[in-house]
Design an enzyme around this catalytic site. Structure first.
Site, PDB file in Angstrom:
ATOM      1  N   ASP A 179      -8.226  -3.300  -6.583  1.00 48.19           N
ATOM      2  CA  ASP A 179      -7.584  -3.260  -5.616  1.00 48.19           C
ATOM      3  C   ASP A 179      -8.746  -2.989  -4.377  1.00 48.19           C
ATOM      4  O   ASP A 179      -9.700  -1.295  -5.549  1.00 48.19           O
ATOM      5  CB  ASP A 179      -6.647  -1.788  -5.902  1.00 48.19           C
ATOM      6  CG  ASP A 179      -5.714  -2.004  -3.807  1.00 48.19           C
ATOM      7  OD1 ASP A 179      -6.541  -0.857  -3.783  1.00 48.19           O
ATOM      8  OD2 ASP A 179      -4.859  -2.413  -4.453  1.00 48.19           O
ATOM      9  N   HIS A 208      -6.647  -5.925  -1.184  1.00 48.59           N
ATOM     10  CA  HIS A 208      -5.968  -5.139  -0.774  1.00 48.59           C
ATOM     11  C   HIS A 208      -4.184  -5.490  -0.178  1.00 48.59           C
ATOM     12  O   HIS A 208      -4.695  -6.155   0.615  1.00 48.59           O
ATOM     13  CB  HIS A 208      -6.419  -3.839  -0.653  1.00 48.59           C
ATOM     14  CG  HIS A 208      -5.073  -2.707  -0.608  1.00 48.59           C
ATOM     15  ND1 HIS A 208      -4.739  -2.086  -1.832  1.00 48.59           N
ATOM     16  CD2 HIS A 208      -4.656  -2.041   0.376  1.00 48.59           C
ATOM     17  CE1 HIS A 208      -3.719  -1.568  -0.955  1.00 48.59           C
ATOM     18  NE2 HIS A 208      -3.466  -1.113   0.463  1.00 48.59           N
ATOM     19  N   SER A 254       1.103  -1.331  -0.208  1.00 47.49           N
ATOM     20  CA  SER A 254      -0.077  -0.046   0.074  1.00 47.49           C
ATOM     21  C   SER A 254       0.568   1.270   0.095  1.00 47.49           C
ATOM     22  O   SER A 254       0.904   1.887  -1.091  1.00 47.49           O
ATOM     23  CB  SER A 254      -0.685  -0.056   1.451  1.00 47.49           C
ATOM     24  OG  SER A 254      -2.109   1.060   0.995  1.00 47.49           O
TER      25      SER A 254
END
EC number: 3.1.1.-
Length: 397
Positions: free
Chosen positions: A268, A335, A172
């Site tokens: 995502d 994610h 991330s």
């Protein structure tokens, strides 16, 4: 009072939970960084967790940069500085290492015996900020770039300067940082070191939201401005574009000279919730059910998400052909896939072309095979682990 049988069951259950979560690794604070001004948002020292390598992996290093979004204004950063994402005082002393950080060969076949490091994230700028002044009214420190350098210098002193292999990874906001710092990471290491960078769920797309607004572009501009990030973003990008645009990998990755692997879900879940349909663009909450569970999406919403996928793929493919850039773009609604064992390497992990993420990444790192695959559109891949959220999970930015 517990009887012996109840106590035994409790112990067995606790051990099972610990085994599932993985090895617990102690925290290390970089206390000498404070004198250099390399500190978290609240002024506390940066931190990391290191599990030493062994055997054939004793001179190989895997650096995993923690994710956790960003803070883009003073109010947001003040809230953040009272959490583990803004203060090392709030971080746990022991962190579970699993998936790409696991020390078990059967769970992490290519990196289990490397020196594995989790760098904690406490600056809110993907390790790019550097503002000298500190407002005494807020005591906010915007020093992400200094934190990055201070931690790297300590790891070099602890043996990374002798690395034969080194991978800079992240998830991330950490995945974004692994791209932003990729070439500078390479520059810290000896010429003969095999250096590569892995970005997991860090390829954030510059696109309009469902209302037509450029929400994420405005948000990243606020982050870069507040944290003074411009001077620490890749110059190959800032020489051509505004600093805020250089927070988007689609404008940065092509100029990265170090080999890069892009691991991302085409749908995502963080980007669907915060870039495509953020709360500001969906005040009536029409997208909430869809964001919580992709199976709840209406046909019209799926069409918008399919268009998002196509735009995402266009940005990735637009980086151009490369003989060193790896790619694993699956069609899962998720994610971060390197930090979850079931996604990374398990009996039912997501696969593309009969290949798991761990296998694709390992083959690329060791130059056994270059993996560059894009999955078919949702819902074609039955091996996906689609995330299902509750309204309390991962509040929007």
């Amino acid at each position: 009072m517990f009887n012996f049988k109840q106590w035994l069951i409790l112990v067995v259950c606790s051990l099972a939970i610990l085994k599932a979560k993985g090895l617990l690794v102690n925290i290390t604070f970089v206390r000498n960084a404070v004198a250099k001004g390399a500190v978290c948002l609240d002024g506390s020292p940066p931190a990391y967790h290191l599990d030493r390598g062994s055997g054939t992996g004793i001179n190989s290093w895997l650096i995993q940069l923690e994710g956790g979004g960003w803070c883009h204004n003073v109010t947001n950063c003040i809230s953040r500085m009272h959490t583990k994402l803004g203060s090392s005082k709030k971080m746990v002393n022991n962190l579970a290492f699993s998936a790409i950080l696991s020390n078990k060969e059967q769970r992490n076949p290519d990196f289990y015996n490397w020196n594995r490091v989790k760098v904690r994230y406490c600056d809110g700028s993907s390790f790019t900020g550097d503002v000298q002044a500190v407002n005494p009214a807020t005591n906010l420190h915007f020093r992400g770039a200094r934190v990055w350098l201070a931690v790297m210098q300590e790891l070099l002193a602890k043996g990374m300067r002798n690395a034969e292999n080194a991978v800079l990874s992240g998830c991330s906001a950490g995945g974004l940082a692994s791209l932003m710092h990729c070439d500078s990471f390479r520059a810290l290491l000896p010429m003969g070191t095999n250096v590569k960078c892995l970005s997991d769920a860090g390829f954030f797309l510059n696109t309009r939201d469902v209302s037509g607004a450029q929400y994420i572009k405005s948000y990243f501009n606020d982050v870069v401005t507040l944290h003074g990030s411009a001077k620490n973003l890749p110059r190959s990008c800032t020489s051509r574009l505004t600093p805020a645009m250089c927070f988007f990998p689609q404008y940065v990755a092509r100029q990265i000279r170090t080999p890069v692997f892009i691991l991302n879900a085409a749908y995502d879940s963080w980007q669907i919730k915060n870039i495509l349909a953020p709360r500001a663009a969906d005040p009536d909450g029409k997208w909430q059910g869809c964001q919580l569970d992709i199976k709840n999406c209406q046909r019209s919403q799926l069409k918008v998400m399919q268009d998002f996928r196509l735009e995402f793929l266009s940005a990735v493919i637009g980086l151009g052909r490369s003989a060193s850039r790896g790619m694993f773009i699956d069609s899962c609604y998720t994610h971060c896939q390197t930090e979850t064992q079931t996604s990374w390497f398990w009996q039912d992990s997501p696969i593309i072309n009969r290949t798991t993420i761990a296998k694709a990444v390992g083959d690329w790192v060791y130059d056994r095979k270059l993996f560059q695959k894009i999955d078919c559109p949702y819902p074609c891949n039955p091996t996906c682990h689609h995330r299902v959220f509750t309204p309390q999970d991962a509040p929007p930015i």
